[in-house]
Design a protein around this motif. Structure first.
Motif, PDB file in Angstrom:
ATOM      1  N   MET A   1      -7.062   6.068 -12.304  1.00 60.62           N
ATOM      2  CA  MET A   1      -6.025   6.749 -11.532  1.00 60.62           C
ATOM      3  C   MET A   1      -5.908   6.153 -10.118  1.00 60.62           C
ATOM      4  SD  MET A   1      -3.814   8.948 -12.040  1.00 60.62           S
ATOM      5  CE  MET A   1      -2.955  10.385 -11.584  1.00 60.62           C
ATOM      6  N   GLN A   2      -7.049   5.918  -9.488  1.00 64.22           N
ATOM      7  CA  GLN A   2      -7.057   5.343  -8.150  1.00 64.22           C
ATOM      8  C   GLN A   2      -6.430   3.950  -8.150  1.00 64.22           C
ATOM      9  OE1 GLN A   2      -7.829   6.975  -5.495  1.00 64.22           O
ATOM     10  NE2 GLN A   2      -7.798   5.328  -4.007  1.00 64.22           N
ATOM     11  N   ARG A   3      -6.704   3.194  -9.203  1.00 63.76           N
ATOM     12  CA  ARG A   3      -6.157   1.843  -9.327  1.00 63.76           C
ATOM     13  C   ARG A   3      -4.630   1.871  -9.401  1.00 63.76           C
ATOM     14  NH1 ARG A   3      -8.638  -2.851 -13.089  1.00 63.76           N
ATOM     15  NH2 ARG A   3      -6.906  -4.273 -12.885  1.00 63.76           N
ATOM     16  N   GLU A   4      -4.071   2.836 -10.111  1.00 62.53           N
ATOM     17  CA  GLU A   4      -2.613   2.972 -10.225  1.00 62.53           C
ATOM     18  C   GLU A   4      -1.990   3.312  -8.870  1.00 62.53           C
ATOM     19  OE1 GLU A   4      -0.594   2.274 -12.918  1.00 62.53           O
ATOM     20  OE2 GLU A   4      -2.490   1.441 -13.626  1.00 62.53           O
ATOM     21  N   LYS A   5      -2.657   4.146  -8.093  1.00 59.68           N
ATOM     22  CA  LYS A   5      -2.159   4.485  -6.750  1.00 59.68           C
ATOM     23  C   LYS A   5      -2.134   3.250  -5.862  1.00 59.68           C
ATOM     24  CE  LYS A   5      -3.340   9.355  -6.364  1.00 59.68           C
ATOM     25  NZ  LYS A   5      -4.126  10.364  -5.624  1.00 59.68           N
ATOM     26  N   ILE A   6      -3.189   2.452  -5.965  1.00 63.68           N
ATOM     27  CA  ILE A   6      -3.257   1.230  -5.162  1.00 63.68           C
ATOM     28  C   ILE A   6      -2.144   0.275  -5.561  1.00 63.68           C
ATOM     29  CG2 ILE A   6      -4.646  -0.835  -4.707  1.00 63.68           C
ATOM     30  CD1 ILE A   6      -7.127   1.033  -4.852  1.00 63.68           C
ATOM     31  N   LYS A   7      -1.900   0.118  -6.860  1.00 66.17           N
ATOM     32  CA  LYS A   7      -0.799  -0.742  -7.327  1.00 66.17           C
ATOM     33  C   LYS A   7       0.546  -0.237  -6.795  1.00 66.17           C
ATOM     34  CE  LYS A   7      -2.475  -2.123 -11.902  1.00 66.17           C
ATOM     35  NZ  LYS A   7      -2.154  -1.977 -13.325  1.00 66.17           N
ATOM     36  N   THR A   8       0.745   1.071  -6.834  1.00 68.42           N
ATOM     37  CA  THR A   8       1.999   1.658  -6.339  1.00 68.42           C
ATOM     38  C   THR A   8       2.169   1.396  -4.850  1.00 68.42           C
ATOM     39  OG1 THR A   8       1.918   3.361  -8.043  1.00 68.42           O
ATOM     40  CG2 THR A   8       3.340   3.798  -6.144  1.00 68.42           C
ATOM     41  N   ILE A   9       1.110   1.578  -4.090  1.00 70.95           N
ATOM     42  CA  ILE A   9       1.165   1.339  -2.641  1.00 70.95           C
ATOM     43  C   ILE A   9       1.484  -0.129  -2.358  1.00 70.95           C
ATOM     44  CG2 ILE A   9      -0.261   1.232  -0.544  1.00 70.95           C
ATOM     45  CD1 ILE A   9      -1.645   3.830  -1.601  1.00 70.95           C
ATOM     46  N   ILE A  10       0.853  -1.026  -3.094  1.00 73.26           N
ATOM     47  CA  ILE A  10       1.112  -2.461  -2.905  1.00 73.26           C
ATOM     48  C   ILE A  10       2.577  -2.778  -3.221  1.00 73.26           C
ATOM     49  CG2 ILE A  10       0.617  -4.765  -3.837  1.00 73.26           C
ATOM     50  CD1 ILE A  10      -2.340  -3.819  -4.085  1.00 73.26           C
ATOM     51  N   CYS A  11       3.088  -2.220  -4.312  1.00 72.58           N
ATOM     52  CA  CYS A  11       4.496  -2.477  -4.679  1.00 72.58           C
ATOM     53  C   CYS A  11       5.445  -1.998  -3.586  1.00 72.58           C
ATOM     54  CB  CYS A  11       4.825  -1.798  -6.004  1.00 72.58           C
ATOM     55  SG  CYS A  11       4.091  -2.609  -7.434  1.00 72.58           S
ATOM     56  N   TRP A  12       5.217  -0.790  -3.068  1.00 75.07           N
ATOM     57  CA  TRP A  12       6.095  -0.286  -2.006  1.00 75.07           C
ATOM     58  C   TRP A  12       5.908  -1.061  -0.707  1.00 75.07           C
ATOM     59  CZ3 TRP A  12      10.377   1.854  -2.976  1.00 75.07           C
ATOM     60  CH2 TRP A  12      10.529   2.654  -4.104  1.00 75.07           C
ATOM     61  N   PHE A  13       4.683  -1.528  -0.450  1.00 78.93           N
ATOM     62  CA  PHE A  13       4.446  -2.370   0.726  1.00 78.93           C
ATOM     63  C   PHE A  13       5.276  -3.648   0.635  1.00 78.93           C
ATOM     64  CE2 PHE A  13       2.188  -5.959   2.648  1.00 78.93           C
ATOM     65  CZ  PHE A  13       2.207  -5.571   3.978  1.00 78.93           C
ATOM     66  N   LEU A  14       5.335  -4.255  -0.559  1.00 86.16           N
ATOM     67  CA  LEU A  14       6.128  -5.476  -0.750  1.00 86.16           C
ATOM     68  C   LEU A  14       7.616  -5.219  -0.544  1.00 86.16           C
ATOM     69  CD1 LEU A  14       4.235  -7.080  -3.771  1.00 86.16           C
ATOM     70  CD2 LEU A  14       4.220  -7.833  -1.373  1.00 86.16           C
ATOM     71  N   VAL A  15       8.092  -4.045  -0.969  1.00 82.64           N
ATOM     72  CA  VAL A  15       9.497  -3.681  -0.727  1.00 82.64           C
ATOM     73  C   VAL A  15       9.750  -3.618   0.779  1.00 82.64           C
ATOM     74  CG1 VAL A  15      11.207  -1.817  -0.915  1.00 82.64           C
ATOM     75  CG2 VAL A  15       9.823  -2.446  -2.911  1.00 82.64           C
ATOM     76  N   ILE A  16       8.882  -2.919   1.489  1.00 83.69           N
ATOM     77  CA  ILE A  16       9.054  -2.769   2.943  1.00 83.69           C
ATOM     78  C   ILE A  16       8.929  -4.119   3.643  1.00 83.69           C
ATOM     79  CG2 ILE A  16       7.997  -1.753   5.013  1.00 83.69           C
ATOM     80  CD1 ILE A  16       7.325   0.695   3.157  1.00 83.69           C
ATOM     81  N   LEU A  17       7.996  -4.949   3.192  1.00 79.32           N
ATOM     82  CA  LEU A  17       7.846  -6.283   3.769  1.00 79.32           C
ATOM     83  C   LEU A  17       9.120  -7.110   3.572  1.00 79.32           C
ATOM     84  CD1 LEU A  17       5.932  -8.369   5.114  1.00 79.32           C
ATOM     85  CD2 LEU A  17       5.241  -9.031   2.803  1.00 79.32           C
ATOM     86  N   CYS A  18       9.676  -7.069   2.376  1.00 80.77           N
ATOM     87  CA  CYS A  18      10.918  -7.806   2.092  1.00 80.77           C
ATOM     88  C   CYS A  18      12.059  -7.291   2.968  1.00 80.77           C
ATOM     89  CB  CYS A  18      11.268  -7.682   0.610  1.00 80.77           C
ATOM     90  SG  CYS A  18      12.694  -8.670   0.124  1.00 80.77           S
ATOM     91  N   MET A  19      12.142  -5.969   3.114  1.00 82.79           N
ATOM     92  CA  MET A  19      13.176  -5.395   3.974  1.00 82.79           C
ATOM     93  C   MET A  19      12.986  -5.860   5.420  1.00 82.79           C
ATOM     94  SD  MET A  19      13.258  -1.584   2.298  1.00 82.79           S
ATOM     95  CE  MET A  19      14.632  -0.885   3.187  1.00 82.79           C
ATOM     96  N   GLY A  20      11.738  -5.946   5.849  1.00 84.46           N
ATOM     97  CA  GLY A  20      11.445  -6.424   7.200  1.00 84.46           C
ATOM     98  C   GLY A  20      11.852  -7.876   7.395  1.00 84.46           C
ATOM     99  N   VAL A  21      11.594  -8.698   6.397  1.00 89.26           N
ATOM    100  CA  VAL A  21      11.993 -10.113   6.474  1.00 89.26           C
ATOM    101  C   VAL A  21      13.514 -10.225   6.545  1.00 89.26           C
ATOM    102  CG1 VAL A  21      12.049 -12.301   5.197  1.00 89.26           C
ATOM    103  CG2 VAL A  21       9.901 -11.021   5.402  1.00 89.26           C
TER     104      VAL A  21
END
Length: 155
Positions: free
Chosen positions: A1-21
């Protein structure tokens, strides 16, 4: 379960990073943006000649590809979070971000807010969603075939 949360956070971080770029690229003045794309433009000019069409392709293709990537990342994050493909939401979110990007360019020297650019960005979103769906289906089919193979081996 913790691993899935980490994957979700990473995915949303990449979205925000792309938006920032994208935001950073849109913050560049027209002169800075032209310098940035000059190497690609020189290569295309050597092939197709120096004309409006070549310049148009470089700039508009860059717009399209930025938002293709953003939509792909939105799709990935939404899938990771909800465990189902949600391409329409990803397209809508990406297109709305494209609207804010165009509005932002009103305040940048030499840049403008253009409906054509928003349409190109939204087309890029559509390409990103289609790319995600194709990859999602390929992975799903491969996964089902793998499971079927494992099941037949175990019987």
């Amino acid at each position: 379960m913790q691993r899935e949360k980490i994957k979700t956070i990473i995915c949303w971080f990449l979205v925000i990073l792309c938006m920032g770029v994208i935001f950073w690229l849109s913050s560049r003045t027209s002169h800075e943006s032209a310098e940035q794309s000059s190497s690609v433009l020189h290569w295309l000019v050597s092939i197709f000649g120096d004309n409006f069409f070549t310049d148009f392709i470089v700039r508009k293709l860059a717009h399209c590809l930025e938002f293709t990537g953003l939509c792909f990342l939105f799709n990935t994050a939404l899938y990771q979070q909800n465990k189902k493909a949600m391409p329409m939401y990803a397209i809508i979110f990406t297109s709305l971000y494209a609207v804010t990007d165009e509005f932002h360019q009103l305040f940048v020297e030499g840049r403008a807010c253009r409906v054509l650019d928003w349409a190109i960005d939204s087309f890029g979103a559509l390409l990103g969603a289609m790319s995600f769906i194709v990859i999602y289906k390929i992975i799903r089919v491969c996964s089902l075939k793998k499971q079927k193979f494992i099941d037949t081996r175990n019987n």
